[in-house]
Design a protein around this motif. Structure first.
Motif, PDB file in Angstrom:
ATOM      1  N   ALA A 190       0.827  -1.208   0.000  1.00  0.00           N
ATOM      2  CA  ALA A 190       0.000   0.000   0.000  1.00  0.00           C
ATOM      3  C   ALA A 190       0.860   1.256   0.000  1.00  0.00           C
ATOM      4  N   ASP A 191       1.906   1.272   0.819  1.00  0.00           N
ATOM      5  CA  ASP A 191       2.799   2.434   0.864  1.00  0.00           C
ATOM      6  C   ASP A 191       3.466   2.647  -0.491  1.00  0.00           C
ATOM      7  N   ALA A 192       3.916   1.554  -1.101  1.00  0.00           N
ATOM      8  CA  ALA A 192       4.573   1.648  -2.403  1.00  0.00           C
ATOM      9  C   ALA A 192       3.591   2.102  -3.476  1.00  0.00           C
ATOM     10  N   TYR A 193       2.371   1.593  -3.413  1.00  0.00           N
ATOM     11  CA  TYR A 193       1.370   1.975  -4.409  1.00  0.00           C
ATOM     12  C   TYR A 193       1.038   3.466  -4.304  1.00  0.00           C
ATOM     13  N   LYS A 194       0.926   3.968  -3.095  1.00  0.00           N
ATOM     14  CA  LYS A 194       0.633   5.388  -2.913  1.00  0.00           C
ATOM     15  C   LYS A 194       1.730   6.248  -3.522  1.00  0.00           C
ATOM     16  N   GLN A 195       2.979   5.846  -3.342  1.00  0.00           N
ATOM     17  CA  GLN A 195       4.095   6.586  -3.922  1.00  0.00           C
ATOM     18  C   GLN A 195       4.055   6.496  -5.451  1.00  0.00           C
ATOM     19  N   PHE A 196       3.745   5.322  -5.954  1.00  0.00           N
ATOM     20  CA  PHE A 196       3.631   5.091  -7.392  1.00  0.00           C
ATOM     21  C   PHE A 196       2.553   5.989  -8.009  1.00  0.00           C
ATOM     22  N   ALA A 197       1.375   6.013  -7.394  1.00  0.00           N
ATOM     23  CA  ALA A 197       0.265   6.807  -7.910  1.00  0.00           C
ATOM     24  C   ALA A 197       0.531   8.305  -7.766  1.00  0.00           C
ATOM     25  N   LYS A 198       1.193   8.690  -6.668  1.00  0.00           N
ATOM     26  CA  LYS A 198       1.514  10.109  -6.454  1.00  0.00           C
ATOM     27  C   LYS A 198       2.487  10.603  -7.515  1.00  0.00           C
ATOM     28  N   ALA A 199       3.499   9.791  -7.824  1.00  0.00           N
ATOM     29  CA  ALA A 199       4.475  10.171  -8.847  1.00  0.00           C
ATOM     30  C   ALA A 199       3.807  10.241 -10.218  1.00  0.00           C
ATOM     31  N   ALA A 200       2.890   9.314 -10.473  1.00  0.00           N
ATOM     32  CA  ALA A 200       2.176   9.333 -11.752  1.00  0.00           C
ATOM     33  C   ALA A 200       1.354  10.613 -11.880  1.00  0.00           C
ATOM     34  N   LYS A 201       0.666  10.984 -10.811  1.00  0.00           N
ATOM     35  CA  LYS A 201      -0.159  12.197 -10.846  1.00  0.00           C
ATOM     36  C   LYS A 201       0.691  13.431 -11.081  1.00  0.00           C
ATOM     37  N   ALA A 202       1.867  13.459 -10.464  1.00  0.00           N
ATOM     38  CA  ALA A 202       2.776  14.598 -10.645  1.00  0.00           C
ATOM     39  C   ALA A 202       3.232  14.703 -12.097  1.00  0.00           C
TER      40      ALA A 202
END
Length: 218
Positions: free
Chosen positions: A68-80
């Motif tokens: 979950a922590d990794a996915y949040k970072q993944f999605a946050k970077a994608a949004k950026a």
């Protein structure tokens, strides 16, 4: 047909035990609770009805805390980067997987169902380490054409940076037993994901020198 399938689903927990293998580099690929557990048609979870100890909500879906922590970072970077990645399906229990698998069998027949959905006890979703993703627009949701969408391209290029691999890559059905699923991300940790990226190894079966698992064992 339906009654026979239901009986099969209920008895799956008693199908042959998982194939145990010696994992290289000290990784534990056999324990259901391991972040590196390998689940496929030859390797049933043990216990078959395994439930992860810690599940965290991610926009309505659930994953193991590390994933979950990794996915949040993944999605946050994608949004950026201007890409909106949406979670579609994370953790599924044994009973939820049984219901899904049974519905596919009734809709497509067992042979086809076995190429697009895992039997309960054999699903990566049950580990809490897998997430099916999509685009905010819903374009090509759970279809091979997802690979050509912004979210699909982001996952293919950057997923490994956050510890994710595309678990069922194109052309690997004879090894994994499943058709191409560019939306199905599996968390294995940054070290393995990066190593697979560098070595150009597409599947966990090949990475851990396991036998191909195109079909369930009798």
């Amino acid at each position: 047909m339906t009654g026979a399938v239901a009986g099969l689903v209920l008895s799956l927990g008693m199908i042959a035990p998982p194939v145990m293998a010696a994992a290289p580099e000290g990784y534990d690929i056999n324990s259901a609770s391991s972040l590196q557990v390998v689940v496929n048609k030859h390797r049933q979870l043990n216990p078959a009805a395994y439930v992860p100890a810690s599940l965290v909500r991610v926009q309505g879906e659930r994953l193991r805390s590390q994933a979950a922590d990794a996915y949040k970072q993944f999605a946050k970077a994608a949004k950026a980067a201007g890409v909106n990645v949406m979670p579609i399906s994370g953790y599924r229990s044994y009973s939820e997987q049984a219901s899904l698998y049974d519905s596919y069998v009734r809709q497509y027949g067992q042979a086809t169902a076995d190429t697009i959905a895992a039997r309960p006890g054999y699903s990566e979703h049950q580990t809490g380490l897998a997430m099916d993703i999509g685009n905010a627009s819903g374009t090509c949701a759970l279809q091979a054409c997802f690979a050509n969408t912004p979210a699909g391209q982001w996952a293919a290029v950057h997923g490994w940076e956050y510890g994710f691999i595309i678990r069922y890559p194109a052309g690997a059905g004879a090894t994994t037993g499943y058709t191409y699923e560019p939306w199905h991300l599996r968390y294995v940790g940054r070290a393995i994901a990066e190593d697979m990226q560098i070595k150009k190894i597409a599947t966990l079966e090949d990475y851990f020198s396991l036998e191909a698992a195109p079909d369930y064992l009798p």
